[in-house]
Design an enzyme around this catalytic site. Structure first.
Site, PDB file in Angstrom:
ATOM      1  CE  LYS A 155      87.788  -5.305 -69.130  1.00 58.34           C
ATOM      2  NZ  LYS A 155      86.712  -6.265 -69.405  1.00 58.34           N
ATOM      3  CG  ASN A 156      89.472  -9.234 -70.343  1.00 60.78           C
ATOM      4  OD1 ASN A 156      88.625  -8.518 -69.795  1.00 60.78           O
ATOM      5  ND2 ASN A 156      89.684  -9.231 -71.653  1.00 60.78           N
ATOM      6  NE  ARG A 177      79.735 -12.356 -73.732  1.00 61.43           N
ATOM      7  CZ  ARG A 177      78.776 -13.085 -74.257  1.00 61.43           C
ATOM      8  NH1 ARG A 177      77.590 -12.592 -74.451  1.00 61.43           N
ATOM      9  NH2 ARG A 177      79.006 -14.337 -74.608  1.00 61.43           N
ATOM     10  CB  CYS A 218      81.330  -4.321 -75.374  1.00 61.46           C
ATOM     11  SG  CYS A 218      82.546  -3.416 -74.446  1.00 61.46           S
ATOM     12  NE  ARG A 221      80.962 -10.026 -76.404  1.00 54.43           N
ATOM     13  CZ  ARG A 221      81.784  -9.321 -75.631  1.00 54.43           C
ATOM     14  NH1 ARG A 221      81.573  -8.068 -75.402  1.00 54.43           N
ATOM     15  NH2 ARG A 221      82.812  -9.887 -75.082  1.00 54.43           N
ATOM     16  N   PRO A 222      76.300 -14.371 -78.374  1.00 53.76           N
ATOM     17  CG  PRO A 222      76.206 -16.129 -79.892  1.00 53.76           C
ATOM     18  CD  PRO A 222      76.792 -14.768 -79.682  1.00 53.76           C
ATOM     19  CG  ASP A 263      75.926 -20.571 -79.192  1.00 51.28           C
ATOM     20  OD1 ASP A 263      76.464 -19.519 -78.776  1.00 51.28           O
ATOM     21  OD2 ASP A 263      76.294 -21.140 -80.237  1.00 51.28           O
ATOM     22  CG  LEU A 264      79.991 -21.500 -77.943  1.00 48.00           C
ATOM     23  CD1 LEU A 264      81.352 -20.855 -78.179  1.00 48.00           C
ATOM     24  CD2 LEU A 264      79.829 -22.720 -78.838  1.00 48.00           C
ATOM     25  CE  LYS A 310      82.729 -17.662 -83.096  1.00 46.34           C
ATOM     26  NZ  LYS A 310      81.581 -16.870 -83.489  1.00 46.34           N
ATOM     27  CB  SER A 312      83.945 -19.197 -76.278  1.00 45.75           C
ATOM     28  OG  SER A 312      83.462 -18.453 -75.176  1.00 45.75           O
ATOM     29  CB  VAL A 313      87.910 -15.940 -73.588  1.00 43.31           C
ATOM     30  CG1 VAL A 313      88.533 -15.646 -72.232  1.00 43.31           C
ATOM     31  CG2 VAL A 313      88.917 -15.728 -74.710  1.00 43.31           C
ATOM     32  CG  ASP A 340      89.855  -7.352 -75.988  1.00 44.06           C
ATOM     33  OD1 ASP A 340      88.835  -7.271 -76.687  1.00 44.06           O
ATOM     34  OD2 ASP A 340      89.886  -7.949 -74.896  1.00 44.06           O
ATOM     35  CB  ILE A 371      87.103 -12.181 -82.427  1.00 42.57           C
ATOM     36  CG1 ILE A 371      88.563 -12.578 -82.638  1.00 42.57           C
ATOM     37  CG2 ILE A 371      86.525 -12.805 -81.156  1.00 42.57           C
ATOM     38  CD1 ILE A 371      88.854 -14.048 -82.622  1.00 42.57           C
ATOM     39  NE  ARG A 386      82.662  -2.216 -69.269  1.00 39.69           N
ATOM     40  CZ  ARG A 386      82.640  -2.989 -70.355  1.00 39.69           C
ATOM     41  NH1 ARG A 386      82.245  -2.510 -71.504  1.00 39.69           N
ATOM     42  NH2 ARG A 386      83.004  -4.246 -70.290  1.00 39.69           N
TER      43      ARG A 386
HETATM   44  C1  UD1 Z   1      86.557 -12.224 -73.725  1.00 40.10           C
HETATM   45  C2  UD1 Z   1      87.109 -10.902 -73.237  1.00 40.10           C
HETATM   46  C3  UD1 Z   1      87.004  -9.844 -74.317  1.00 40.10           C
HETATM   47  C4  UD1 Z   1      87.659 -10.330 -75.614  1.00 40.10           C
HETATM   48  C5  UD1 Z   1      87.120 -11.699 -76.009  1.00 40.10           C
HETATM   49  C6  UD1 Z   1      87.858 -12.305 -77.192  1.00 40.10           C
HETATM   50  C7  UD1 Z   1      86.736 -10.901 -70.843  1.00 40.10           C
HETATM   51  C8  UD1 Z   1      86.006 -10.314 -69.686  1.00 40.10           C
HETATM   52  N1  UD1 Z   1      86.365 -10.484 -72.073  1.00 40.10           N
HETATM   53  O1  UD1 Z   1      85.188 -11.998 -74.006  1.00 40.10           O
HETATM   54  O2  UD1 Z   1      87.641  -8.660 -73.843  1.00 40.10           O
HETATM   55  O3  UD1 Z   1      87.369  -9.416 -76.649  1.00 40.10           O
HETATM   56  O4  UD1 Z   1      87.255 -12.622 -74.911  1.00 40.10           O
HETATM   57  O5  UD1 Z   1      89.220 -12.394 -76.922  1.00 40.10           O
HETATM   58  O6  UD1 Z   1      87.624 -11.722 -70.674  1.00 40.10           O
HETATM   59  N2  UD1 Z   1      80.519 -16.868 -78.852  1.00 40.10           N
HETATM   60  C9  UD1 Z   1      79.452 -17.600 -79.300  1.00 40.10           C
HETATM   61  N3  UD1 Z   1      78.722 -18.307 -78.382  1.00 40.10           N
HETATM   62  C10 UD1 Z   1      79.029 -18.297 -77.046  1.00 40.10           C
HETATM   63  C11 UD1 Z   1      80.143 -17.550 -76.611  1.00 40.10           C
HETATM   64  C12 UD1 Z   1      80.873 -16.845 -77.545  1.00 40.10           C
HETATM   65  O7  UD1 Z   1      79.154 -17.632 -80.499  1.00 40.10           O
HETATM   66  O8  UD1 Z   1      78.320 -18.959 -76.277  1.00 40.10           O
HETATM   67  C13 UD1 Z   1      81.313 -16.086 -79.843  1.00 40.10           C
HETATM   68  C14 UD1 Z   1      81.300 -14.586 -79.592  1.00 40.10           C
HETATM   69  O9  UD1 Z   1      80.135 -13.975 -80.096  1.00 40.10           O
HETATM   70  C15 UD1 Z   1      82.550 -14.152 -80.324  1.00 40.10           C
HETATM   71  C16 UD1 Z   1      83.498 -15.348 -80.103  1.00 40.10           C
HETATM   72  O10 UD1 Z   1      82.675 -16.445 -79.727  1.00 40.10           O
HETATM   73  O11 UD1 Z   1      82.292 -14.027 -81.687  1.00 40.10           O
HETATM   74  C17 UD1 Z   1      84.546 -15.143 -79.026  1.00 40.10           C
HETATM   75  O12 UD1 Z   1      83.923 -14.688 -77.851  1.00 40.10           O
HETATM   76  P1  UD1 Z   1      84.480 -15.029 -76.409  1.00 40.10           P
HETATM   77  O13 UD1 Z   1      85.872 -15.546 -76.514  1.00 40.10           O
HETATM   78  O14 UD1 Z   1      83.479 -15.872 -75.704  1.00 40.10           O
HETATM   79  O15 UD1 Z   1      84.493 -13.598 -75.732  1.00 40.10           O
HETATM   80  P2  UD1 Z   1      84.213 -13.242 -74.220  1.00 40.10           P
HETATM   81  O16 UD1 Z   1      84.632 -14.360 -73.353  1.00 40.10           O
HETATM   82  O17 UD1 Z   1      82.852 -12.699 -74.088  1.00 40.10           O
END
Ligand code: UD1
Length: 430
Positions: free
Chosen positions: A22-23, A102, A126, A131-132, A134-135, A172, A174-175, A317, A339, A409
């Site tokens: 899915k991801n 999201r 979720c 889950r901001p 900002d990045l 930080k 972020s995927v 996850d 995370i 989902r």
């Molecule tokens: C993706 C996955 C999710 C997985 C997560 C972490 C998909 C569709 N979802 O979610 O299943 O749990 O990676 O492996 O692929 N953050 C910030 N600012 C930002 C973006 C993120 O502070 O602008 C923080 C988040 O709140 C969290 C951390 O960074 O604490 C990691 O989040 P992120 O890797 O971005 O998760 P997703 O991409 O949303």
């Protein structure tokens, strides 16, 4: 609303086909916005999130046709889907659509790169923390986008002539932000270097697909990704990689119940750290020609401490599922979530089955019990809900999981895959 009824106590034996991830499917589908040519994706899982993204992409002008509804009759439900976006007809992603998932926020990258502007609602998804975004905003601004937040929407515009390549280091990992910046940079002027980038296999899969579309990306899978901008991208055909979270979930289910299961169409290399933890818990895990064999006989479950981390660490996850497994370990284990700040909602539901778990900040202490007893429980988010299924498979008597739309989902035909291995799991429609 559907519920899942589980009668615990059966061992799992048989074969479970693993679906496409899915991801990975979600960002790959979004990449179709970057070209006016056709992007064909194979092995796309049939999931509620995929259907939702199909609606969102349709709104932007992507023409979508699905074939190969069943690649291998009766075993796998993967589909081949063609995405063609001749013209972007709308650069707005409205609240009604984005709030449901999201990842749909990620359209901001391709819309901005191809059309020079995007108006995207701030996301939902979720309930596992704030889950901001900002990045995303900081990273797109580094590529010279002008960004304003107004009335719950992010309004982004590129300079005349398009985004401009730059060096940006994520504060930080972020995927999602890595996916978006990588997609946006493919069509930028000049070269972009992303530091502290996510190394998840899904990021590598997206980069490989973008390269097949004509992008010039190197370093995917390491923390520095370099993207040399190109004028345009073409179509491609790409197969979605196997779902490592689904793989790990079923491996933990077998470790929980005991038994002998082949997880087919998957790859051990996608989840080394998680498999190592399951091994330490007492299961034997070996590679087969097309996947992984998981066996646990006789001996009980051993307690194992884990800490979630970005790839290649233990995936967040799989945290809830591993906690499900640890509820019946012979001893005490600790699970630390680094995370997301609010990802322990499964704790109180597992407690309803008789688990002994206490929380201290971001660490859960799990004192293994010798038996769990079935009860009505509620799914609270996607991964948490499947931890209840794992616990229910080993609990005595009946466990009824409500709010299974969370499961739908991200888990394709869960009840069918488990039933074929001897579990007593059924969907009950009210
Ligand atoms: C993706 C996955 C999710 C997985 C997560 C972490 C998909 C569709 N979802 O979610 O299943 O749990 O990676 O492996 O692929 N953050 C910030 N600012 C930002 C973006 C993120 O502070 O602008 C923080 C988040 O709140 C969290 C951390 O960074 O604490 C990691 O989040 P992120 O890797 O971005 O998760 P997703 O991409 O949303």
């Amino acid at each position: 609303m559907d519920r899942i009824r589980i009668v615990g106590g059966n061992k799992l034996n048989g074969v479970i086909p693993i679906s496409g991830a899915k991801n990975a499917a979600l960002p790959l589908m979004i990449a179709s916005l970057l070209t006016d040519d056709t992007l064909t994706l194979e092995n796309v899982p049939h999931l509620a999130d995929v259907e939702q993204l199909i609606r969102i992409l349709g709104n932007h002008g992507v023409d979508i046709s699905v074939n190969g509804r069943r690649e291998r009759q009766g075993e796998s439900y993967a589909r081949t889907i063609h995405f063609t976006c001749r013209n972007i007809v709308d650069t707005t992603a409205p609240y009604e659509l984005v709030s449901k998932m999201r990842a749909s926020f990620w359209v901001i990258g391709p819309l901005l790169a191809r059309e020079g502007r995007a108006r995207v609602s701030l996301p939902g998804g979720c309930a596992i923390g704030t889950r901001p975004v900002d990045l995303f905003i900081e990273g797109l601004a580094a590529l010279s986008a002008n960004i304003e937040i107004d009335g719950g929407y992010v309004n982004a515009t590129a300079p005349e002539g398009g985004l401009i390549g730059a060096r940006y280091t994520f504060p930080k990992v972020s995927v999602g932000a890595t996916h978006v910046l990588m997609m946006a940079a493919t069509l930028a002027n000049g070269t972009t270097v992303l530091g502290n980038a996510a190394r998840e296999p899904e990021v590598v899969d997206l980069a490989n697909c973008l390269n097949a579309m004509g992008a010039k990306i190197t370093g995917q899978g390491t923390s520095t990704i370099t993207i040399e901008g190109v004028r345009s991208l073409s179509g491609a055909r790409h197969r979605v990689l196997p779902d490592r979270i689904e793989t790990g979930t079923y491996a933990m289910a077998v470790a929980m119940t005991g038994g002998d299961v082949i997880l087919e169409d998957t790859d051990m290399a996608l989840l080394d750290t998680a498999l190592e933890a399951i091994r330490r818990a007492g299961a034997e895990i070996t590679a087969t020609n097309s996947g992984i064999r998981v066996v646990r006989n006789g001996a009980g479950i051993k307690p194992v401490d884990i800490v979630t981390d970005p790839f290649p660490g233990f995936p967040t996850d799989l945290q809830a599922q591993f906690m499900g497994l640890m509820t019946m370990a012979k001893g005490t284990s600790h699970i630390t979530e680094t995370i997301f700040e609010n990802r322990f909602m499964h704790v109180q539901e597992l407690a309803r089955l008789g688990a002994k778990i206490s929380l201290s900040g971001q660490t859960a202490k799990i004192e293994g019990v010798s038996r769990l007893k079935g009860a009505p429980v509620m799914a609270t988010d996607l991964r948490a809900s499947v931890s209840l299924v794992i616990a229910g498979l080993a609990a005595e008597g009946e466990t009824m999981v409500s709010r299974v739309y969370h499961l739908d989902r991200g888990f394709e035909r869960l009840e069918e895959k488990l039933t074929r291995c001897g579990a007593h799991v059924e969907r009950v429609s009210d």
